[in-house]
Motif scaffolding. Structure first.
Motif, PDB file in Angstrom:
ATOM      1  N   ASP A  36      13.486  46.404   3.629  1.00 40.15           N
ATOM      2  CA  ASP A  36      13.952  47.222   2.499  1.00 40.15           C
ATOM      3  C   ASP A  36      15.274  47.899   2.842  1.00 40.15           C
ATOM      4  O   ASP A  36      16.204  47.929   2.016  1.00 40.15           O
ATOM      5  CB  ASP A  36      12.912  48.282   2.124  1.00 40.15           C
ATOM      6  N   LEU A  37      15.364  48.451   4.049  1.00 38.56           N
ATOM      7  CA  LEU A  37      16.593  49.094   4.481  1.00 38.56           C
ATOM      8  C   LEU A  37      17.742  48.090   4.534  1.00 38.56           C
ATOM      9  O   LEU A  37      18.849  48.367   4.064  1.00 38.56           O
ATOM     10  CB  LEU A  37      16.399  49.742   5.858  1.00 38.56           C
ATOM     11  N   LEU A  38      17.475  46.909   5.072  1.00 42.20           N
ATOM     12  CA  LEU A  38      18.494  45.863   5.148  1.00 42.20           C
ATOM     13  C   LEU A  38      18.954  45.450   3.751  1.00 42.20           C
ATOM     14  O   LEU A  38      20.152  45.262   3.510  1.00 42.20           O
ATOM     15  CB  LEU A  38      17.952  44.659   5.913  1.00 42.20           C
ATOM     16  N   GLU A  39      18.023  45.357   2.825  1.00 46.40           N
ATOM     17  CA  GLU A  39      18.381  45.005   1.442  1.00 46.40           C
ATOM     18  C   GLU A  39      19.272  46.079   0.830  1.00 46.40           C
ATOM     19  O   GLU A  39      20.284  45.773   0.184  1.00 46.40           O
ATOM     20  CB  GLU A  39      17.123  44.827   0.602  1.00 46.40           C
ATOM     21  N   LYS A  40      18.931  47.344   1.044  1.00 47.99           N
ATOM     22  CA  LYS A  40      19.746  48.439   0.517  1.00 47.99           C
ATOM     23  C   LYS A  40      21.142  48.433   1.148  1.00 47.99           C
ATOM     24  O   LYS A  40      22.144  48.682   0.473  1.00 47.99           O
ATOM     25  CB  LYS A  40      19.059  49.784   0.762  1.00 47.99           C
ATOM     26  N   MET A  41      21.202  48.151   2.459  1.00 45.30           N
ATOM     27  CA  MET A  41      22.496  48.095   3.131  1.00 45.30           C
ATOM     28  C   MET A  41      23.330  46.939   2.575  1.00 45.30           C
ATOM     29  O   MET A  41      24.540  47.086   2.370  1.00 45.30           O
ATOM     30  CB  MET A  41      22.291  47.925   4.642  1.00 45.30           C
ATOM     31  N   ASN A  42      22.695  45.805   2.323  1.00 48.55           N
ATOM     32  CA  ASN A  42      23.418  44.665   1.764  1.00 48.55           C
ATOM     33  C   ASN A  42      23.956  44.978   0.370  1.00 48.55           C
ATOM     34  O   ASN A  42      25.082  44.600   0.042  1.00 48.55           O
ATOM     35  CB  ASN A  42      22.520  43.428   1.707  1.00 48.55           C
ATOM     36  N   VAL A  43      23.167  45.677  -0.438  1.00 40.41           N
ATOM     37  CA  VAL A  43      23.619  46.057  -1.777  1.00 40.41           C
ATOM     38  C   VAL A  43      24.818  46.990  -1.659  1.00 40.41           C
ATOM     39  O   VAL A  43      25.820  46.851  -2.374  1.00 40.41           O
ATOM     40  CB  VAL A  43      22.464  46.714  -2.574  1.00 40.41           C
TER      41      VAL A  43
END
Length: 110
Positions: A36-43
């Motif tokens: 989830d954190l990685l997805e938010k960082m990618n966004v």
């Protein structure tokens, strides 16, 4: 007594499986949180790159406008080069005249 030992063993095994299950569930939850954190960082990074793309497009437009404006100066640059050439020629003529006047002065004094 065998039943008591069997019950203890069953309880111990049940506790072991429960604890292992809890540990695996926690590990999976941690991995899920990292994803989830990685997805938010990618966004967030994608949004930053979009912003940088907008800035780059604006700079490209600005550079094209400056190029068009500087194209209008080419005529003036040519005129300044011609004036500079004329000034250089004029300085050369003045230098020759100064030498000639110096020679005339010397002849008149002599």
């Amino acid at each position: 007594m065998a039943d008591a030992q069997g019950d203890d063993l069953a309880e111990s095994l049940q506790s072991l499986f429960t604890n292992v299950s809890s540990m695996v569930k926690s590990e999976l939850q941690g991995t899920n949180n990292q994803m989830d954190l990685l997805e938010k960082m990618n966004v967030r990074v994608a949004a930053e790159y979009d912003d940088l793309g907008d800035v780059a497009a604006g700079l490209r437009v600005f550079a094209e406008q400056m190029k068009l404006k500087s194209g209008g100066f080419d005529e003036f640059v040519g005129q300044m080069d011609a004036i500079e050439k004329q000034v250089s020629e004029f300085e050369a003529v003045v230098s020759v005249l100064e030498r000639y006047v110096s020679v005339l002065e010397s002849n008149i004094r002599a």
